[in-house]
Design an enzyme around this catalytic site. Structure first.
Site, PDB file in Angstrom:
ATOM      1  N   ALA A   4       0.825  -1.189   0.000  1.00  0.00           N
ATOM      2  CA  ALA A   4       0.000   0.000   0.000  1.00  0.00           C
ATOM      3  C   ALA A   4       0.871   1.255   0.000  1.00  0.00           C
ATOM      4  CB  ALA A   4      -0.953  -0.028   1.185  1.00  0.00           C
ATOM      5  N   CYS A   5       0.433   2.289   0.678  1.00  0.00           N
ATOM      6  CA  CYS A   5       1.020   3.630   0.649  1.00  0.00           C
ATOM      7  C   CYS A   5       0.768   4.271  -0.714  1.00  0.00           C
ATOM      8  CB  CYS A   5       2.509   3.646   0.949  1.00  0.00           C
ATOM      9  SG  CYS A   5       2.940   3.228   2.648  1.00  0.00           S
ATOM     10  N   SER A   6       0.565   5.564  -0.693  1.00  0.00           N
ATOM     11  CA  SER A   6       0.359   6.321  -1.929  1.00  0.00           C
ATOM     12  C   SER A   6       1.365   7.452  -1.981  1.00  0.00           C
ATOM     13  CB  SER A   6      -1.067   6.882  -1.980  1.00  0.00           C
ATOM     14  OG  SER A   6      -1.362   7.642  -0.818  1.00  0.00           O
ATOM     15  N   ARG A   8      -5.281   3.247  -0.198  1.00  0.00           N
ATOM     16  CA  ARG A   8      -3.913   2.752  -0.036  1.00  0.00           C
ATOM     17  C   ARG A   8      -3.362   2.994   1.366  1.00  0.00           C
ATOM     18  NH1 ARG A   8      -0.296   1.586  -3.958  1.00  0.00           N
ATOM     19  NH2 ARG A   8      -1.138   1.254  -6.040  1.00  0.00           N
TER      20      ARG A   8
END
Length: 383
Positions: free
Chosen positions: A21-23, A50
């Site tokens: 994830a993470c954006s 995310r």
């Protein structure tokens, strides 16, 4: 006698640790025009799925034209009580007053109506080193002197952390979704920048706290990161030999310090830096022409401990430049696009098109190959 044979039901245990994830998002107006954060806040909010609300932040370049010649130190004081925060602030100010001329300081404006988890006291100081900072002749440059003082604060003063320290730029981050952090610091109302980067966090290995949110920064270098650096221990050991103190409890910190070491201190070309952080595998190197093979072999031998192992995509910001880079086999997504003078880098194309539906060009950079946006001129930045 009968036997009932009960076959145990074998169930596949799903991997319950989310590591993809993470954006990340970045936008640069290459003509130097400064714009509000509203578009970037909208774009990063579009990738809310995310993250999980445990970290968000922004880096902005060109936001302090009235103090463009001064280092803008952003500090967070994270004590558990108001008294502890004030004590950390007083100790920090004693430290600064002995080493810097402070021309202005103030609490960073924020909106208390936006509720974030356990907000620290966040303050900014506009400073220059005191005259005679280099009398010892030991510190090679003013930038090295500033970096040394930041390491001393972050490692030596309890509850005080310098999380932004460049000229005419600043980082804003906290525990929350990125759009909430943007609203908390009123970024769309108070600041205009020619370059914005943003991050939505999904912590995987470390706890959620304000210092652990992205961007990570040293001087004018900032990093937002999606992925996991499994080589963190080796990277950290190598960087500590050069005086970097990793105190913020997350792997992304080593990327920021590696970029500072290679780009600012050692002044290596960006193409070489990319081959250090995300080099080709040995089998690929062996098949290259002799000159290129020798160069990459030398880089692997000299800078092996700075190889960033594991899946990652990053946006690195510096004054006048925005860089996108993924790991060598591109295990984390990144998309680049342009529209007029604006250059975009994002985890998802949809977020770019949300704020710029019509694009001149869209492409997916190759793994380990940097994509670079640069200001056409620095003159507009200084106006």
């Amino acid at each position: 006698m009968g036997f009932e044979i009960i076959m145990p039901r074998i169930r596949r245990e799903l991997y319950n640790k989310e590591i993809c994830a993470c954006s990340i998002f970045g936008a640069m107006n290459q003509g130097g025009e400064r714009v509000s954060a509203s578009g970037v806040m909208k774009a990063i909010a579009n990738m809310r799925v995310r993250g999980n609300g445990l970290g968000g932040g922004f880096a902005a370049y060109g936001i302090y034209p009235d103090y463009k010649d001064y280092y803008a130190f952003h500090l967070m004081f994270t004590g558990k009580s108001p008294q502890a925060k004030q004590e950390a602030k007083l100790e920090l100010e004693d430290f600064l007053s002995s080493r810097f001329d402070v021309v202005n300081d103030e609490e960073i404006p924020h909106d208390d109506e936006v509720k974030l988890r356990d907000p620290p006291l966040v303050w900014r100081y506009f400073v220059l080193p005191k005259e005679g900072w280099d009398d010892s002749g030991i510190v090679p440059s003013e930038g090295d002197y500033i970096a040394d003082q930041i390491m001393a604060v972050n490692a030596g003063i309890d509850n005080a952390y310098v999380f932004s320290s460049g000229k005419n730029m600043g980082c804003f981050k906290g525990v929350g979704y990125p759009e909430e952090v943007g609203e908390y610091f009123m970024l769309d109302r108070m600041y205009r920048a020619h370059t914005w980067t943003a991050h939505g966090r999904f912590p995987t290995n470390t706890r959620a706290w304000w210092g652990g949110a992205h961007p990570f920064s040293l001087l004018d270098t900032t990093v937002v990161h999606n992925g996991e650096v499994s080589s963190y221990g080796t990277n950290r050991w190598y960087l500590e030999m050069y005086g970097y103190a990793c105190t913020l409890q997350t792997d992304t910190e080593v990327i920021a310090y590696a970029a500072d070491l290679l780009m600012r201190r050692q002044k290596l070309p960006l193409e070489v830096v990319a081959k250090i952080l995300a080099p080709p595998i040995w089998n690929s190197i062996d098949r290259l022409p002799e000159k290129e093979r020798k160069l990459l072999t030398t880089l692997r031998m000299v800078y092996g401990p700075l190889l960033m192992n594991g899946p990652f995509a990053v946006i690195i910001g510096t004054t006048g430049r925005m860089i996108g880079l993924t790991d060598r086999i591109r295990l984390r997504p990144i998309t680049a696009a342009t529209r007029g003078e604006t250059f975009y880098i994002s985890s998802e194309e949809a977020s770019i098109r949300l704020i710029s539906p019509e694009l001149d060009r869209v492409w997916t950079p190759n793994g380990g190959e940097p994509v670079v946006a640069e200001l056409k001129s620095t003159k507009k930045v200084l106006i």
